[in-house]
Design a protein around this motif. Structure first.
Motif, PDB file in Angstrom:
ATOM      1  N   ARG A 168       0.813  -1.214   0.000  1.00 20.38           N
ATOM      2  CA  ARG A 168       0.000   0.000   0.000  1.00 20.38           C
ATOM      3  C   ARG A 168       0.849   1.267   0.000  1.00 20.38           C
ATOM      4  N   ASP A 185       0.766   4.074  -2.918  1.00 19.59           N
ATOM      5  CA  ASP A 185       0.528   5.505  -2.697  1.00 19.59           C
ATOM      6  C   ASP A 185       1.558   6.346  -3.444  1.00 19.59           C
ATOM      7  N   GLY A 236     -12.822   1.396  -7.389  1.00 19.87           N
ATOM      8  CA  GLY A 236     -13.031   2.022  -6.090  1.00 19.87           C
ATOM      9  C   GLY A 236     -11.732   2.167  -5.313  1.00 19.87           C
ATOM     10  N   ARG A 237     -10.914   1.121  -5.316  1.00 24.56           N
ATOM     11  CA  ARG A 237      -9.634   1.174  -4.607  1.00 24.56           C
ATOM     12  C   ARG A 237      -8.695   2.180  -5.255  1.00 24.56           C
ATOM     13  N   ARG A 239      -9.682   5.665  -4.221  1.00 21.92           N
ATOM     14  CA  ARG A 239      -9.274   5.942  -2.840  1.00 21.92           C
ATOM     15  C   ARG A 239      -7.771   6.214  -2.757  1.00 21.92           C
ATOM     16  N   GLY A 298      -6.954   9.788  -3.711  1.00 16.15           N
ATOM     17  CA  GLY A 298      -7.332  10.861  -2.794  1.00 16.15           C
ATOM     18  C   GLY A 298      -8.175  11.930  -3.462  1.00 16.15           C
ATOM     19  N   ASP A 299      -7.671  13.164  -3.476  1.00  8.57           N
ATOM     20  CA  ASP A 299      -8.432  14.288  -4.015  1.00  8.57           C
ATOM     21  C   ASP A 299      -8.324  14.425  -5.533  1.00  8.57           C
TER      22      ASP A 299
END
Length: 218
Positions: A4, A8, A182-183, A186, A189-190
């Motif tokens: 993860r 990111d 969906g993941r 997420r 983020g923005d």
């Protein structure tokens, strides 16, 4: 699948370096209005052919410069005027067939939806699958073209979002990211889904770029 924290970093680098929609690259100031929506549809049609992205985007600008920026003007133009505009953009491989499709499509849009894609949106009534099907009734717009349009139009038609099609998801896979929309949203983020989707498509199209992002993030 990357961890993860690595995911990111991959998404952050991807969006930072490649987070620009194709509409922006084509010089289309996208908003929910007839003319920019039509120019977006033209872009989707041109990008869906087997031709370099840079040529397709330059051709969108060439059609605009020629005044062919709405369905009525496109339908009223002669076939040769459309061929010439396509040629100025470098879109020569498919220019004759595409000139015919542009004329036929413009006439359909004018006759059925008054030249306003917002009426097509209203007909779909929030059903994205129905909207995708309606888009493919336009000559020259197949499944790939419809997906391109929907990836970009989600910026101004919120009911479409998040729209990450198979091409965007293949870019995610190449980057070691999950294929679940969906993941991915997420993780972003923005970041707007339209921007994320465009960046992922660039990764799908450019193996070297994707590899460099993964290596740097790791």
């Amino acid at each position: 699948m990357a961890r993860r924290d690595t995911q990111d970093r991959v998404v952050a680098e991807l969006v930072r370096d490649h987070g620009r929609t194709y509409a922006e690259e084509a010089g289309i100031p996208l908003k929910d209005a007839p003319q920019p929506l039509y120019r977006l549809l033209l872009m989707a049609l041109l990008l869906s052919a087997r031709i370099r992205t840079s040529i397709a985007l330059e051709t969108v600008r060439a059609l605009t410069d020629a005044g062919l920026r709405d369905p009525r003007r496109m339908a009223d133009a002669s076939w040769q005027e459309r061929v010439d505009a396509l040629g100025r953009g470098g879109y020569r491989r498919y220019d004759e067939r595409t000139a015919t499709q542009l004329g036929d499509g413009a006439q359909l849009l004018t006759d059925r939806w008054g030249g306003d894609l917002r009426r097509m949106r209203k007909e779909a009534d929030g059903d994205v699958r129905a909207l995708r099907s309606l888009l493919q009734e336009v000559p020259g717009v197949g499944p790939t073209g419809a997906d391109i349009f929907l990836r970009e139009v989600q910026r101004v038609w919120p009911e479409v979002a998040p729209y990450l099609d198979a091409k965007a998801l293949s870019g995610a896979e190449r980057l070691g990211l999950p294929r679940d929309p969906g993941r991915l949203v997420r993780l972003a983020g923005d970041t707007e889904p339209a921007v994320l989707s465009a960046a992922l498509v660039r990764a799908a199209l450019d193996r070297k770029m994707a590899r460099e992002i993964v290596e740097h993030a790791a």
